[in-house]
Motif scaffolding. Structure first.
Motif, PDB file in Angstrom:
ATOM      1  N   UNK A  69      -9.317   1.000  -1.465  1.00 36.71           N
ATOM      2  CA  UNK A  69     -10.199   1.126   0.220  1.00 36.71           C
ATOM      3  C   UNK A  69      -9.345   0.208   1.105  1.00 36.71           C
ATOM      4  N   UNK A  70      -9.067  -0.803   0.683  1.00 38.60           N
ATOM      5  CA  UNK A  70      -8.440  -1.298   2.116  1.00 38.60           C
ATOM      6  C   UNK A  70      -6.830  -0.849   1.862  1.00 38.60           C
ATOM      7  N   UNK A  71      -6.351  -0.360   0.871  1.00 38.09           N
ATOM      8  CA  UNK A  71      -4.693   0.043   1.117  1.00 38.09           C
ATOM      9  C   UNK A  71      -5.112   1.306   1.433  1.00 38.09           C
ATOM     10  N   UNK A  72      -6.244   2.519   0.822  1.00 43.50           N
ATOM     11  CA  UNK A  72      -6.401   3.687   1.694  1.00 43.50           C
ATOM     12  C   UNK A  72      -6.273   3.580   3.135  1.00 43.50           C
ATOM     13  N   UNK A  73      -6.596   2.849   3.636  1.00 43.02           N
ATOM     14  CA  UNK A  73      -7.147   2.448   4.920  1.00 43.02           C
ATOM     15  C   UNK A  73      -5.969   2.138   5.905  1.00 43.02           C
ATOM     16  N   UNK A  74      -5.227   1.268   5.450  1.00 44.57           N
ATOM     17  CA  UNK A  74      -3.630   0.697   5.280  1.00 44.57           C
ATOM     18  C   UNK A  74      -2.963   1.831   5.723  1.00 44.57           C
ATOM     19  N   UNK A 107       8.569   0.826  11.849  1.00 43.51           N
ATOM     20  CA  UNK A 107       8.263   0.435  10.756  1.00 43.51           C
ATOM     21  C   UNK A 107       7.351   1.229   9.949  1.00 43.51           C
ATOM     22  N   UNK A 108       6.885   1.817  10.651  1.00 45.55           N
ATOM     23  CA  UNK A 108       5.135   2.571  10.262  1.00 45.55           C
ATOM     24  C   UNK A 108       5.169   4.708  10.072  1.00 45.55           C
ATOM     25  N   UNK A 109       6.695   5.021  10.772  1.00 45.02           N
ATOM     26  CA  UNK A 109       6.914   6.003  10.357  1.00 45.02           C
ATOM     27  C   UNK A 109       8.540   6.014   9.397  1.00 45.02           C
ATOM     28  N   UNK A 110       8.913   5.646   9.311  1.00 48.57           N
ATOM     29  CA  UNK A 110       9.808   4.755   8.356  1.00 48.57           C
ATOM     30  C   UNK A 110       9.687   5.147   7.300  1.00 48.57           C
ATOM     31  N   UNK A 125      -3.653   5.174   6.405  1.00 41.87           N
ATOM     32  CA  UNK A 125      -3.905   6.472   6.772  1.00 41.87           C
ATOM     33  C   UNK A 125      -3.124   6.041   8.225  1.00 41.87           C
ATOM     34  N   UNK A 126      -3.103   5.451   8.711  1.00 42.19           N
ATOM     35  CA  UNK A 126      -2.834   4.689   9.844  1.00 42.19           C
ATOM     36  C   UNK A 126      -1.511   5.084  10.034  1.00 42.19           C
ATOM     37  N   UNK A 127      -0.168   4.727   9.073  1.00 40.67           N
ATOM     38  CA  UNK A 127       0.994   5.154   8.744  1.00 40.67           C
ATOM     39  C   UNK A 127       0.778   7.019   8.785  1.00 40.67           C
ATOM     40  N   UNK A 128      -0.203   7.278   7.880  1.00 36.49           N
ATOM     41  CA  UNK A 128      -0.082   8.812   7.956  1.00 36.49           C
ATOM     42  C   UNK A 128      -0.883   9.832   9.103  1.00 36.49           C
ATOM     43  N   UNK A 129      -1.244   8.699   9.894  1.00 38.44           N
ATOM     44  CA  UNK A 129      -1.674   9.309  10.957  1.00 38.44           C
ATOM     45  C   UNK A 129       0.152   9.469  12.099  1.00 38.44           C
ATOM     46  N   UNK A 130       0.591   8.144  12.325  1.00 34.66           N
ATOM     47  CA  UNK A 130       1.481   8.084  13.329  1.00 34.66           C
ATOM     48  C   UNK A 130       2.888   9.477  12.358  1.00 34.66           C
ATOM     49  N   UNK A 131       2.767   9.413  10.988  1.00 37.90           N
ATOM     50  CA  UNK A 131       3.743  10.235  10.755  1.00 37.90           C
ATOM     51  C   UNK A 131       3.678  12.048  11.656  1.00 37.90           C
ATOM     52  N   UNK A 132       2.084  12.258  10.812  1.00 38.02           N
ATOM     53  CA  UNK A 132       1.767  13.556  11.426  1.00 38.02           C
ATOM     54  C   UNK A 132       1.951  13.401  12.760  1.00 38.02           C
ATOM     55  N   UNK A 133       1.678  12.608  13.475  1.00 38.55           N
ATOM     56  CA  UNK A 133       1.437  12.740  14.647  1.00 38.55           C
ATOM     57  C   UNK A 133       3.297  13.650  15.154  1.00 38.55           C
ATOM     58  N   UNK A 134       4.700  12.647  14.811  1.00 36.33           N
ATOM     59  CA  UNK A 134       5.649  12.829  14.972  1.00 36.33           C
ATOM     60  C   UNK A 134       6.364  13.802  14.322  1.00 36.33           C
ATOM     61  N   UNK A 135       5.783  14.343  12.824  1.00 38.00           N
ATOM     62  CA  UNK A 135       6.006  15.840  12.164  1.00 38.00           C
ATOM     63  C   UNK A 135       5.727  16.763  13.268  1.00 38.00           C
ATOM     64  N   UNK A 165       0.940  -0.745   0.189  1.00 42.77           N
ATOM     65  CA  UNK A 165      -0.240  -0.072  -0.226  1.00 42.77           C
ATOM     66  C   UNK A 165       0.947   1.056   0.113  1.00 42.77           C
ATOM     67  N   UNK A 166       2.415   0.715   0.788  1.00 45.37           N
ATOM     68  CA  UNK A 166       3.297   2.336   0.627  1.00 45.37           C
ATOM     69  C   UNK A 166       3.374   2.445  -0.789  1.00 45.37           C
ATOM     70  N   UNK A 167       3.751   1.712  -1.362  1.00 44.51           N
ATOM     71  CA  UNK A 167       4.164   2.153  -2.980  1.00 44.51           C
ATOM     72  C   UNK A 167       3.610   2.081  -3.573  1.00 44.51           C
ATOM     73  N   UNK A 168       1.827   2.014  -3.219  1.00 45.58           N
ATOM     74  CA  UNK A 168       0.858   2.290  -5.214  1.00 45.58           C
ATOM     75  C   UNK A 168       0.546   3.710  -4.983  1.00 45.58           C
ATOM     76  N   UNK A 169       0.456   4.198  -5.991  1.00 46.86           N
ATOM     77  CA  UNK A 169       0.166   5.862  -5.643  1.00 46.86           C
ATOM     78  C   UNK A 169      -0.723   5.808  -5.723  1.00 46.86           C
ATOM     79  N   UNK A 170      -0.919   6.602  -4.792  1.00 44.95           N
ATOM     80  CA  UNK A 170      -2.237   7.041  -4.087  1.00 44.95           C
ATOM     81  C   UNK A 170      -3.311   7.167  -5.093  1.00 44.95           C
ATOM     82  N   UNK A 171      -3.534   7.779  -5.770  1.00 37.59           N
ATOM     83  CA  UNK A 171      -4.768   7.382  -6.569  1.00 37.59           C
ATOM     84  C   UNK A 171      -4.744   6.262  -7.210  1.00 37.59           C
ATOM     85  N   UNK A 172      -4.084   5.114  -6.812  1.00 41.95           N
ATOM     86  CA  UNK A 172      -5.127   4.018  -7.461  1.00 41.95           C
ATOM     87  C   UNK A 172      -4.404   2.742  -6.146  1.00 41.95           C
TER      88      UNK A 172
END
Length: 199
Positions: A67-72, A109-112, A74-84, A57-64
């Motif tokens: 729904x399952x990949x977007x949900x996966x 593994x989710x914020x790198x 989203x978890x990482x994106x939330x952690x990264x935003x919190x850290x940033x 999911x990380x390596x799939x372009x956002x537009x492609x």
């Protein structure tokens, strides 16, 4: 306004690394009462181990993404935003079997994320989360600091530097399982170091 992110990795809420992290954060807040604090308990809310679906999911372009990949992602994106958003990172890290807790590794593994928290260049990787201060509260049952068995210190320095965090201070509490006298002395020394760091 300063934002502090505290990551607790002890399996026990009474773990010494968590308690030392709490003391450090309390001292920081006493100096900056308007600071914002976010606490993420990686034991109470553990992240699953990274799997192929999530990496895909990380390596799939956002537009492609499905729904399952977007949900996966989203978890990482939330952690990264919190850290940033954090100016100060406080990590409570016990030593388990000579390494960091697997819950903390799952977080790392989710914020790198290539292109998000680091990027590759012709001269090597460059971290994208610079300008942060990190404290590591390292609690160990034995005595490992400065020895070949201390795999934690180098790993944590390397990982944090990889994403751009180079200002890292370690507070060690060692020998906690080596008798009451050693335990009391180690905790007292760690608390004294915390007091000096936050004076």
């Amino acid at each position: 306004m300063t934002t502090i992110l505290q990551l607790n990795a002890s399996l026990s809420p009474q773990g010494q690394s968590d308690q030392l992290a709490n003391r450090l954060v309390a001292a920081l807040l006493a100096k900056q009462p308007d600071a914002k604090l976010t606490v993420r308990d990686l034991a109470a809310q553990p992240l699953p181990h990274l799997d192929a679906a999530e990496v895909g999911a990380f390596f799939t372009p956002a537009e492609s993404r499905s729904a399952e990949q977007q949900a996966l992602v989203a978890v990482s994106d939330g952690l990264v935003a919190e850290l940033a958003a954090a100016d100060v990172l406080v990590l409570a890290v016990p030593m388990y079997n000579f390494g960091i807790p697997s819950t903390l590794k799952a977080y790392f593994d989710r914020v790198a994320r290539a292109g998000v928290t680091f990027k590759y260049t012709e001269t090597g990787p460059v971290g994208l989360l610079s300008g942060k201060k990190a404290y590591v509260l390292a609690a160990r049952g034995g005595m490992y600091q400065g020895t070949a068995k201390d795999s934690q210190t180098a790993y944590l320095k390397d990982f944090l530097s990889f994403i751009g965090i180079d200002d890292v201070t370690f507070v060690y509490a060692e020998g906690l399982n080596m008798g009451d006298a050693n335990r009391a002395a180690a905790l007292a020394a760690a608390e004294q170091q915390i007091a000096l760091l936050t004076a």
